[in-house]
Write a protein that holds these residues in place. Structure first.
Motif, PDB file in Angstrom:
ATOM      1  N   ALA A  26       0.838  -1.207   0.000  1.00  0.00           N
ATOM      2  CA  ALA A  26       0.000   0.000   0.000  1.00  0.00           C
ATOM      3  C   ALA A  26       0.874   1.258   0.000  1.00  0.00           C
ATOM      4  N   PHE A  27       0.262   2.400  -0.363  1.00  0.00           N
ATOM      5  CA  PHE A  27       0.891   3.696  -0.181  1.00  0.00           C
ATOM      6  C   PHE A  27       1.386   3.781   1.269  1.00  0.00           C
ATOM      7  N   PRO A  28       2.545   4.294   1.573  1.00  0.00           N
ATOM      8  CA  PRO A  28       3.543   4.919   0.689  1.00  0.00           C
ATOM      9  C   PRO A  28       4.625   3.951   0.222  1.00  0.00           C
ATOM     10  N   ASP A  29       4.399   2.669   0.328  1.00  0.00           N
ATOM     11  CA  ASP A  29       5.434   1.691  -0.020  1.00  0.00           C
ATOM     12  C   ASP A  29       5.135   0.981  -1.332  1.00  0.00           C
ATOM     13  N   ASN A  30       4.289   1.620  -2.158  1.00  0.00           N
ATOM     14  CA  ASN A  30       3.823   0.911  -3.348  1.00  0.00           C
ATOM     15  C   ASN A  30       4.797   0.948  -4.528  1.00  0.00           C
ATOM     16  N   ASP A  31       6.042   1.339  -4.262  1.00  0.00           N
ATOM     17  CA  ASP A  31       7.061   1.276  -5.323  1.00  0.00           C
ATOM     18  C   ASP A  31       7.821  -0.055  -5.287  1.00  0.00           C
ATOM     19  N   THR A  32       7.431  -0.924  -4.369  1.00  0.00           N
ATOM     20  CA  THR A  32       8.230  -2.111  -4.070  1.00  0.00           C
ATOM     21  C   THR A  32       7.419  -3.401  -4.237  1.00  0.00           C
ATOM     22  N   VAL A  33       8.117  -4.460  -4.645  1.00  0.00           N
ATOM     23  CA  VAL A  33       7.526  -5.798  -4.701  1.00  0.00           C
ATOM     24  C   VAL A  33       8.521  -6.751  -4.045  1.00  0.00           C
ATOM     25  N   GLN A  34       8.019  -7.649  -3.218  1.00  0.00           N
ATOM     26  CA  GLN A  34       8.919  -8.636  -2.627  1.00  0.00           C
ATOM     27  C   GLN A  34       8.516 -10.055  -3.016  1.00  0.00           C
ATOM     28  N   VAL A  35       9.535 -10.907  -3.115  1.00  0.00           N
ATOM     29  CA  VAL A  35       9.314 -12.297  -3.493  1.00  0.00           C
ATOM     30  C   VAL A  35       9.730 -13.181  -2.320  1.00  0.00           C
ATOM     31  N   ILE A  36       8.799 -14.037  -1.900  1.00  0.00           N
ATOM     32  CA  ILE A  36       9.067 -14.950  -0.780  1.00  0.00           C
ATOM     33  C   ILE A  36       9.255 -16.356  -1.328  1.00  0.00           C
ATOM     34  N   ASP A  37      10.300 -17.031  -0.871  1.00  0.00           N
ATOM     35  CA  ASP A  37      10.482 -18.438  -1.216  1.00  0.00           C
ATOM     36  C   ASP A  37       9.706 -19.253  -0.183  1.00  0.00           C
ATOM     37  N   THR A  38       8.731 -20.039  -0.625  1.00  0.00           N
ATOM     38  CA  THR A  38       7.843 -20.693   0.335  1.00  0.00           C
ATOM     39  C   THR A  38       8.494 -21.908   1.001  1.00  0.00           C
ATOM     40  N   ARG A  39       9.692 -22.302   0.566  1.00  0.00           N
ATOM     41  CA  ARG A  39      10.342 -23.426   1.246  1.00  0.00           C
ATOM     42  C   ARG A  39      10.819 -23.023   2.637  1.00  0.00           C
ATOM     43  N   ASP A  40      11.382 -21.812   2.716  1.00  0.00           N
ATOM     44  CA  ASP A  40      11.893 -21.385   4.026  1.00  0.00           C
ATOM     45  C   ASP A  40      11.286 -20.061   4.486  1.00  0.00           C
ATOM     46  N   MET A  41      10.259 -19.570   3.766  1.00  0.00           N
ATOM     47  CA  MET A  41       9.531 -18.351   4.158  1.00  0.00           C
ATOM     48  C   MET A  41      10.436 -17.127   4.177  1.00  0.00           C
ATOM     49  N   ARG A  42      11.473 -17.164   3.371  1.00  0.00           N
ATOM     50  CA  ARG A  42      12.397 -16.030   3.360  1.00  0.00           C
ATOM     51  C   ARG A  42      12.191 -15.163   2.131  1.00  0.00           C
ATOM     52  N   ILE A  43      12.450 -13.871   2.311  1.00  0.00           N
ATOM     53  CA  ILE A  43      12.368 -12.971   1.163  1.00  0.00           C
ATOM     54  C   ILE A  43      13.629 -13.142   0.337  1.00  0.00           C
ATOM     55  N   VAL A  44      13.441 -13.527  -0.927  1.00  0.00           N
ATOM     56  CA  VAL A  44      14.613 -13.769  -1.764  1.00  0.00           C
ATOM     57  C   VAL A  44      14.911 -12.593  -2.689  1.00  0.00           C
ATOM     58  N   LYS A  45      13.954 -11.678  -2.809  1.00  0.00           N
ATOM     59  CA  LYS A  45      14.213 -10.556  -3.703  1.00  0.00           C
ATOM     60  C   LYS A  45      13.310  -9.388  -3.343  1.00  0.00           C
TER      61      LYS A  45
END
Lengths: 392, 109
Positions: free
Chosen positions: A310-329
């Motif tokens: 949501a605003f004000p963070d809507n310039d960003t997208v994150q990718v989660i790896d569901t094997r270990d629930m970690r943000i990979v990108k």
């Protein structure tokens, strides 16, 4: 003229007619549309070569517009904010029909048998049902929860058994409408499901309807195989009594982001994605993310979950790896990433970046940008594989 | 931790900004930003054309019934118990005055 020639002429005639009118003879499996909200237009897209195929204009106010497809994947039904319902032909790239059905609407659904299109309205609150072929009105379900009081309706989906399910924002209810006799929907009401349901989703098997709550922590779960069991509250108190942050954009529940027995949903007012154990509907984890999630979408194979904010963070997208629930990108596509749509088999994902007037395509294996395409203030992206999926 | 740092930075930025432009009202660039914000981000709840959505319509006929100070407070502080969020972290007093002029039809769009 021999009968043979005559016959072949007759057979060719529809083809010629198609070509003449600027229509194409092709499948629609790799096609889709992107909503251009400010200009009231749709951009046609094709995912085999990642390209644009032209646009159609004159669809009115498309802010918050969503799209469902006819079961043959040829027609898109576009639900505009201004109450417009438009049927668009993907092969001929033109508007087939358009009706103004209410003052202010928020999304729609198409029935299991493909014959009915339902529209969810804020003003006047309720659901209207139309013939999918003619767009003629078939029935109306006013969301009158108390004498003279109508609620805004949200989270409208189709369900097996030719039913529509939706939630009442003002009343805190879930309604299940059986369309067995289309002109006379039979409605079953579930009251006291929680405060201010903001959206709803149905699991891909069509069994569970889940409404997200804005007015309190938690979600409301209805087992459509066993309506008599009533609504059950899940994930209560996921905020752990922590102060909720102000919400600058409502999250959306679209599709069911699931990997194995874990499902992923946005937390309201927290910078977190919640993990739900689908065996017992308990909270299985919380993944801290960059901002307040709006869409939490799983790649079709469930290996990754993509999140926008949501605003004000809507310039960003994150990718989660569901094997270990970690943000990979963590990607920075630009201001106002409004929507994400995976290609049917998940090798690529399409993003709309409103303020840069761009559509971006990412390779989901390398997480690299593979294509940028111009569009006017793009918002929702809808591919035709939705035609065969319950709840989309 | 990180969100605190970020909102701290945003706050500092707004403070600096407010100091430089408050007297004159928002700069032309800031006005363009506010115009976008109004239709896109306020529009997410109030409709892109401000005719209403989850939140009520923000059209002059409706808003003129309220005292200006009340509307200013609604925008800056939000309305607890409803989805209307506080915009204080992102908007200066001058910004809100500009937005209110727009909403009340004092200034032509």
């Amino acid at each position: 003229m021999s009968t043979k020639i005559l016959l072949s002429l007759i057979c060719l005639w529809p083809l010629a007619a198609l070509a003449e009118a600027g229509c194409e003879l092709r499948g629609t499996g790799d096609l889709g549309v992107v909503v251009e909200r400010a200009s009231g237009s749709l951009e046609f897209i094709e995912t085999t070569h990642d390209r644009l195929r032209g646009r159609v204009e004159g669809l009115g106010d498309l802010s918050h517009a969503s799209v469902v497809y006819s079961r043959d994947g040829r027609y898109a039904y576009v639900f505009g904010r201004d109450g417009g319902l438009t049927q668009v032909d993907l092969l001929c790239r033109r508007v087939v029909k358009r009706v103004m059905q209410a003052g202010n609407s928020i999304g729609g659904a198409i029935s299991q048998d493909g014959r009915l299109v339902a529209v969810s309205n804020y003003e006047p609150g309720g659901v209207r049902i139309f013939d999918a072929r003619t767009l003629d009105p078939v029935a109306e379900i006013p969301a009158e929860y108390a004498p003279g009081r109508r609620s805004k309706t949200v989270g409208l989906v189709d369900a097996p058994g030719n039913r529509f399910v939706f939630s009442l924002w003002d009343a805190g209810e879930i309604w299940v409408a059986d369309m067995g006799d289309p002109a006379h929907p039979r409605v079953r009401r579930f009251k006291g499901i929680g405060k201010q349901p903001y959206d709803g989703l149905i699991t891909p098997d069509g069994r569970y309807y889940i409404a997200g709550l804005f007015g309190e922590d938690g979600m409301a779960l209805l087992d459509l195989w066993n309506l008599d069991a009533g609504v059950r509250r899940i994930l209560p108190h996921y905020g752990r009594g922590e102060q909720r942050l102000p919400v600058y954009k409502m999250p959306h529940l679209e599709g069911w982001a699931v990997a194995g027995r874990r499902a992923f949903v946005p937390a309201v007012g927290h910078h977190e994605v919640l993990v739900v154990d689908t065996d017992d509907w308990s909270l299985a984890g919380r993944i801290p993310v960059y901002g307040q999630p709006v869409f939490v979408m799983a790649r079709p194979d469930g290996r990754q979950v993509w999140v926008n904010f949501a605003f004000p963070d809507n310039d960003t997208v994150q990718v989660i790896d569901t094997r270990d629930m970690r943000i990979v990108k963590t990607l920075k596509p630009g201001r106002a990433v409004l929507h994400m749509e995976f290609e049917p088999r998940g090798e690529a994902v399409w993003l709309s970046v409103r303020d840069r007037d761009l559509i971006q395509v990412y390779d989901t294996a390398t997480l690299g940008l593979v294509k940028e395409l111009p569009a006017r203030k793009p918002s929702g992206i809808f591919l035709t594989d939705r035609a065969a999926r319950t709840g989309l | 931790m990180r969100p605190c740092v970020r909102s701290g930075m945003a706050f500092a930025a707004i403070l600096g900004f407010t100091l430089t432009v408050q007297a004159a009202g928002p700069s032309p660039e800031r006005q363009r930003y506010l115009d976008d914000l109004l239709h896109e981000d306020c529009g997410a709840c109030h409709g892109m054309t401000l005719k209403g959505g989850l939140g009520p319509a923000l059209l002059p006929q409706r808003l003129r019934r309220y005292p200006r100070a009340f509307l200013r407070a609604t925008i800056l502080q939000g309305r607890p118990g409803t989805p209307m969020p506080p915009w204080r972290p992102f908007l200066s007093d001058a910004d809100v005055d500009w937005i209110l002029d727009r909403l009340l039809g004092v200034m032509k769009p």
